[in-house]
Design a protein around this motif. Structure first.
Motif, short mmCIF file in Angstrom:
data_model
loop_
_atom_site.label_atom_id
_atom_site.label_comp_id
_atom_site.label_asym_id
_atom_site.label_seq_id
_atom_site.Cartn_x
_atom_site.Cartn_y
_atom_site.Cartn_z
N ASP A 4 58.89 8.65 36.24
CA ASP A 4 59.58 7.39 36.01
C ASP A 4 61.08 7.55 36.21
O ASP A 4 61.66 8.56 35.81
N GLY A 5 61.68 6.54 36.83
CA GLY A 5 63.13 6.48 36.90
C GLY A 5 63.77 7.14 38.11
O GLY A 5 64.98 7.33 38.13
N ILE A 33 58.05 13.53 46.50
CA ILE A 33 59.20 13.86 45.65
C ILE A 33 59.37 15.37 45.56
O ILE A 33 60.48 15.89 45.72
N PHE A 34 58.28 16.10 45.31
CA PHE A 34 58.37 17.55 45.18
C PHE A 34 58.76 18.22 46.49
O PHE A 34 59.42 19.25 46.49
N PRO A 89 62.33 2.65 44.51
CA PRO A 89 61.65 3.52 43.54
C PRO A 89 60.75 4.54 44.25
O PRO A 89 60.07 4.21 45.22
N LEU A 90 60.77 5.76 43.76
CA LEU A 90 59.92 6.82 44.30
C LEU A 90 58.71 7.00 43.38
O LEU A 90 58.87 7.13 42.17
N ALA A 124 65.72 10.10 34.46
CA ALA A 124 64.36 10.15 35.01
C ALA A 124 63.52 11.08 34.15
O ALA A 124 64.02 12.08 33.62
N THR A 125 62.24 10.75 34.04
CA THR A 125 61.33 11.58 33.26
C THR A 125 60.05 11.84 34.05
O THR A 125 59.66 11.05 34.91
#
Length: 135
Positions: A92-93, A107-108, A100-101, A36-37
């Motif tokens: 991404d990823g 996310i954070f 997919p998130l 993931a990036t």
């Protein structure tokens, strides 16, 4: 005949910066890249500086309205978090149970170790030097 001296020094153009850097997210236990990036703007970007100024104005306003009291740590942390969100261009990823998130705020919140890595990536000027790669 005049002697020509060679000028020696460090060429700062070798440290020109890109606007963004791609941070490789690593597993919090193993340190292995997880595929993931996160693409971010760094601490020298106008976005970061603008968000820093906004946060500072909020700190000052809070103190003014509350007779010189400091803003509570939870509120300061949230302002810092909003700055990191504003500096996050893309993620991404990342998936959760096959889905997919894409919501950076979510996310954070759910994965503070990702937030921590992104924050460190934003603050590492080395990630933004042209030709370097994010960690």
């Amino acid at each position: 005949m005049k002697e020509v001296k060679e000028v020696k020094g460090f060429d700062l153009s070798t440290l020109d910066q890109d606007d963004t850097a791609t941070i490789q997210i690593v597993h919090p236990s193993t340190g292995d890249e997880i595929g993931a990036t996160v693409t971010v703007y760094g601490q020298d970007s106008e976005i970061f500086r603008s968000e820093s100024r906004k946060a500072e104005a909020r700190y000052t306003e809070y103190s003014r309205r509350n007779r010189g009291k400091f803003m509570p740590p939870e509120q300061r942390e949230e302002l810092d978090r909003q700055k990191v969100i504003a500096c996050t261009k893309s993620i991404d990823g990342l998936m959760y149970k096959g889905v997919p998130l894409t919501d950076i705020d979510d996310i954070f919140t759910r994965f503070p170790w990702i937030y921590e890595q992104v924050t460190q990536g934003i603050m590492d000027r080395g990630n933004f030097i042209k030709g370097s790669s994010g960690k």
